[in-house]
Scaffold this motif. Structure first.
Motif, PDB file in Angstrom:
ATOM      1  N   LEU A  69       0.794  -1.219   0.000  1.00  0.00           N
ATOM      2  CA  LEU A  69       0.000   0.000   0.000  1.00  0.00           C
ATOM      3  C   LEU A  69       0.829   1.272   0.000  1.00  0.00           C
ATOM      4  CD1 LEU A  69      -2.727  -1.062   2.594  1.00  0.00           C
ATOM      5  CD2 LEU A  69      -2.710  -1.412   0.124  1.00  0.00           C
ATOM      6  N   THR A  70       2.075   1.220   0.496  1.00  0.00           N
ATOM      7  CA  THR A  70       2.904   2.422   0.575  1.00  0.00           C
ATOM      8  C   THR A  70       4.351   2.076   0.225  1.00  0.00           C
ATOM      9  OG1 THR A  70       3.501   2.111   2.907  1.00  0.00           O
ATOM     10  CG2 THR A  70       1.478   3.340   2.446  1.00  0.00           C
ATOM     11  N   ASP A  71       5.132   3.114  -0.050  1.00  0.00           N
ATOM     12  CA  ASP A  71       6.569   2.937  -0.231  1.00  0.00           C
ATOM     13  C   ASP A  71       7.199   2.523   1.096  1.00  0.00           C
ATOM     14  OD1 ASP A  71       6.404   3.685  -2.891  1.00  0.00           O
ATOM     15  OD2 ASP A  71       6.785   5.807  -2.453  1.00  0.00           O
ATOM     16  N   GLY A  72       8.339   1.846   1.013  1.00  0.00           N
ATOM     17  CA  GLY A  72       9.081   1.462   2.205  1.00  0.00           C
ATOM     18  C   GLY A  72       8.675   0.145   2.815  1.00  0.00           C
ATOM     19  N   ALA A  73       7.665  -0.534   2.252  1.00  0.00           N
ATOM     20  CA  ALA A  73       7.230  -1.843   2.754  1.00  0.00           C
ATOM     21  C   ALA A  73       7.816  -2.942   1.873  1.00  0.00           C
ATOM     22  CB  ALA A  73       5.718  -1.937   2.767  1.00  0.00           C
ATOM     23  N   ARG A  74       8.000  -4.128   2.451  1.00  0.00           N
ATOM     24  CA  ARG A  74       8.614  -5.233   1.713  1.00  0.00           C
ATOM     25  C   ARG A  74       7.870  -6.531   1.976  1.00  0.00           C
ATOM     26  NH1 ARG A  74      14.767  -7.649   2.759  1.00  0.00           N
ATOM     27  NH2 ARG A  74      14.406  -9.702   1.810  1.00  0.00           N
ATOM     28  N   ALA A  75       7.545  -7.239   0.900  1.00  0.00           N
ATOM     29  CA  ALA A  75       6.885  -8.545   1.003  1.00  0.00           C
ATOM     30  C   ALA A  75       7.742  -9.589   0.313  1.00  0.00           C
ATOM     31  CB  ALA A  75       5.501  -8.498   0.366  1.00  0.00           C
ATOM     32  N   ASP A  76       8.133 -10.623   1.054  1.00  0.00           N
ATOM     33  CA  ASP A  76       8.869 -11.760   0.480  1.00  0.00           C
ATOM     34  C   ASP A  76       7.909 -12.935   0.352  1.00  0.00           C
ATOM     35  OD1 ASP A  76      11.798 -11.007   0.240  1.00  0.00           O
ATOM     36  OD2 ASP A  76      11.418 -10.446   2.324  1.00  0.00           O
ATOM     37  N   SER A  77       7.867 -13.551  -0.817  1.00  0.00           N
ATOM     38  CA  SER A  77       6.952 -14.660  -1.077  1.00  0.00           C
ATOM     39  C   SER A  77       7.693 -15.752  -1.832  1.00  0.00           C
ATOM     40  CB  SER A  77       5.755 -14.159  -1.893  1.00  0.00           C
ATOM     41  OG  SER A  77       4.855 -15.206  -2.162  1.00  0.00           O
ATOM     42  N   VAL A  78       7.713 -16.971  -1.257  1.00  0.00           N
ATOM     43  CA  VAL A  78       8.482 -18.070  -1.836  1.00  0.00           C
ATOM     44  C   VAL A  78       7.628 -19.336  -1.848  1.00  0.00           C
ATOM     45  CG1 VAL A  78      10.623 -19.395  -1.751  1.00  0.00           C
ATOM     46  CG2 VAL A  78      10.580 -17.051  -0.845  1.00  0.00           C
ATOM     47  N   PRO A  79       6.997 -19.676  -2.968  1.00  0.00           N
ATOM     48  CA  PRO A  79       6.287 -20.964  -3.059  1.00  0.00           C
ATOM     49  C   PRO A  79       7.242 -22.062  -3.518  1.00  0.00           C
ATOM     50  CG  PRO A  79       5.827 -19.642  -4.999  1.00  0.00           C
ATOM     51  CD  PRO A  79       6.768 -18.831  -4.155  1.00  0.00           C
ATOM     52  N   ASN A  80       7.198 -23.194  -2.846  1.00  0.00           N
ATOM     53  CA  ASN A  80       8.059 -24.332  -3.191  1.00  0.00           C
ATOM     54  C   ASN A  80       7.209 -25.580  -3.390  1.00  0.00           C
ATOM     55  OD1 ASN A  80      10.598 -22.904  -2.808  1.00  0.00           O
ATOM     56  ND2 ASN A  80      10.181 -23.019  -0.612  1.00  0.00           N
ATOM     57  N   LEU A  81       7.498 -26.322  -4.431  1.00  0.00           N
ATOM     58  CA  LEU A  81       6.737 -27.532  -4.738  1.00  0.00           C
ATOM     59  C   LEU A  81       7.704 -28.649  -5.107  1.00  0.00           C
ATOM     60  CD1 LEU A  81       3.998 -28.936  -5.294  1.00  0.00           C
ATOM     61  CD2 LEU A  81       4.074 -27.959  -7.604  1.00  0.00           C
TER      62      LEU A  81
END
Length: 442
Positions: free
Chosen positions: A355-367
Motif C-alpha cells: 500500500l505504501t513505499d518502504g514496505a517489503r513482502a517476500d513470497s516463496v512458493p516451493n513444490l
C-alpha cells in the motif's frame, strides 16, 4: 472447498545452466552458504555433515533424532532435522534458509535463552462435551502429533512446564466454537504448549485468540483422527510490543477434513509455522491466511503440506497487505508430494498488496514432486500495488480515490475473512482491517 482458479505454474526441473550467473532458474542464490562450499580454511566438517554442508544440503540431511524420521535425506524440505532436544539444533546465525528473513535480534531470546517467564494465561470456553485438561510434560498425548523442526520450537519444548489439552470426543459434533483465549501479561521469554485432539467422526471449530503483551514460543499439536472435521483459527492480535513464534503441526487421519486459518495483525515480530501431514488416504486440507503489517512490523508465515499417502487433497491461499516504512511480511509455502502419494491434488497461492513505499513482502512458493501419478499440483505468487483498472472503474462512478482504495483492500482481504464462518469473529476482523486502513492515507 474453495477452488483457486489461477493458472498453474509450470512443473519441471530447473535448467542446467543458470540464467544469471550465481543464480538458479528459481532465483536461489548459489552462495557458499546455500551450496555448502566451504570458503574458510580453518573450518572443519563434523561427522554428521554431508560433503555439501550448507542449509540446503548437509544440515537438512542430518539423521533425525528421537524418532522424528519424517524426512528424506538430502531433500531441501523433507529431510529437515527434527528433535525434541535443543542441543541437536545449532545456534542460529541468520544465514540458515529457514531463518534468512527473520530478524533474530528482535526475537528477545526465544532462540538462545532459557524460557523461564510466565506464559500467557489460557482460558477455554465452549459447548458442552469438550474436555479441557491441564497436564504435565509426561502426559502420553504430548508429542503425539508433532516434533520440533527448528531451534525456537525445540527451546519451547524443553522449557514448558505444563500443557493445555483440548479434546473433542468421538462423534461429538459441536454447533458453537471452542474459544481459547491466550492473554499475555509479561515480556519475559516464555514457553507454551497446547494439544488439540479431534477424535473419530467429531466436528468442531477451535479459535486460538492471542492478546496482550508477551514474548512466547508456542508449540501447538493438532490431531485430526479418522473421519473428523476440524477447523483451527489462530488469531494473533497482540499488543505492539509482543514477540510470538508458533509452531502449529497437524496430523491428519483417513477421510478427515481439516481447515487451518492464520490471522496475524498485531505484535512486533510474529512468526507462525503451520504444517499438515497426511497419514491415510481420503483426507482433505485447506490452509488460509490473512496478515496486515504496519510500519516496523515483521509478520512471517512458513507452512508445509506433506502429501505422504495417496489420494489426498490440499488447498492453500494466503493474502497480506503492507503499509508504512519497514513493514515486512514473509510467506514461504512448501508442498511435498512423495513417491507414495499417487492421486494427489494440491495447489498453493500467495497474494500480497503493497500500500505504501518502504514496505517489503517476500513470497516463496516451493513444490517438490516425487511421482507423476497425480491429479494435479501447482503454485502461484504475486506481489504488487493497486490495480489501476479497479481504481479507475470505481472512480469513474463517482467514488473518491481514497474511498476506492479502501474498497479494493477490503475486497482483497475479505475472501479470507469469509472462510472463518464464525459471524462474531468475522465482524471483529472486518473492524480490525478498517482500523488498519484508517491509520494510513489509503
Amino acid at each position: 472447498m474453495t477452488e483457486i482458479t489461477t493458472e498453474k505454474a509450470r512443473i519441471g526441473a530447473p535448467s542446467a545452466k543458470p540464467f544469471i550467473n550465481g543464480f538458479t532458474e528459481e532465483g536461489e542464490n548459489l552462495s557458499p552458504v546455500n551450496t555448502g562450499t566451504n570458503t574458510s580454511s580453518t573450518s572443519e566438517k563434523t561427522s554428521e555433515q554431508a560433503p555439501s554442508a550448507g542449509p540446503l544440503a548437509g544440515a537438512s540431511a542430518k539423521s533425525h533424532s528421537h524418532g522424528g524420521g519424517v524426512g528424506i535425506p538430502d531433500s531441501s524440505r523433507a529431510g529437515r532435522l527434527t528433535s525434541y532436544k535443543l542441543a541437536d539444533f545449532k545456534p542460529l546465525t541468520g544465514l540458515e534458509e529457514d531463518w534468512r528473513f527473520t530478524p533474530l535480534k528482535r526475537l528477545r531470546g526465544l532462540h538462545n535463552e532459557v524460557l523461564s517467564g510466565s506464559a500467557p494465561s489460557v482460558a477455554v470456553t465452549g459447548p458442552d462435551g469438550v474436555v479441557v485438561e491441564t497436564v504435565g510434560r509426561d502426559d502420553v498425548r504430548i508429542g503425539s502429533a508433532a516434533i520440533p523442526e527448528d531451534r525456537v520450537s525445540a527451546n519451547a519444548w524443553e522449557n514448558f512446564a505444563e500443557a493445555t489439552v483440548i479434546t473433542v470426543p468421538a462423534e461429538l459434533r459441536l454447533d458453537g466454537e471452542v474459544s481459547v483465549l491466550l492473554t499475555g501479561t509479561s515480556t519475559e521469554a516464555s514457553a507454551q504448549h497446547i494439544v488439540i485432539v479431534a477424535e473419530r467422526f467429531s466436528k468442531a471449530v477451535v479459535v486460538l485468540d492471542h492478546q496482550g503483551s508477551a514474548v512466547v514460543s508456542e508449540n501447538v499439536e493438532i490431531l485430526v483422527e479418522d473421519g473428523a472435521e476440524l477447523t483451527v483459527i489462530s488469531l494473533q492480535e497482540w499488543n505492539d510490543d509482543a514477540v510470538h513464534a508458533s509452531s502449529q503441526q497437524a496430523k491428519i487421519g483417513r477421510d478427515a477434513k481439516f481447515k487451518h486459518i492464520v490471522v496475524s495483525l498485531g505484535g512486533d515480530v510474529v512468526r507462525v509455522t503451520p504444517s499438515t501431514r497426511f497419514t491415510a488416504p481420503g483426507a482433505d486440507v485447506e490452509m488460509f491466511g490473512l496478515y496486515f503489517a504496519d510500519a516496523g512490523q515483521h509478520l512471517e508465515q512458513r507452512l508445509f503440506v506433506d502429501h505422504a499417502v495417496a489420494n489426498c487433497k490440499s488447498r492453500v491461499l494466503y493474502k497480506g497487505a503492507l503499509q508504512g516504512r519497514n513493514a515486512h511480511t514473509v510467506w514461504v509455502g512448501d508442498v511435498l508430494i512423495r513417491k507414495e502419494a499417487e492421486g494427489t491434488d494440491s495447489y498453493e497461492a500467495n497474494r500480497n498488496l503493497v500500500l505504501t513505499d518502504g514496505a517489503r513482502a517476500d513470497s516463496v512458493p516451493n513444490l517438490e514432486i516425487e511421482t507423476g501419478l497425480i491429479e494435479g499440483a501447482g503454485h502461484a505468487s504475486a506481489t504488487g500495488r493497486f490495480d489501476d483498472e479497479h481504481l479507475f472503474y470505481l472512480m469513474a462512478r463517482g467514488i473518491p480515490e481514497d474511498v476506492a482504495r479502501r474498497l479494493v483492500v477490503r475486497g482483497f482481504l475479505n475472501e479470507i475473512i469469509q472462510q472463518i464462518k464464525v459471524p462474531a469473529l468475522e465482524e471483529r476482523l472486518t473492524e480490525a482491517v478498517e482500523r488498519e486502513l484508517a491509520a494510513s492515507d489509503n
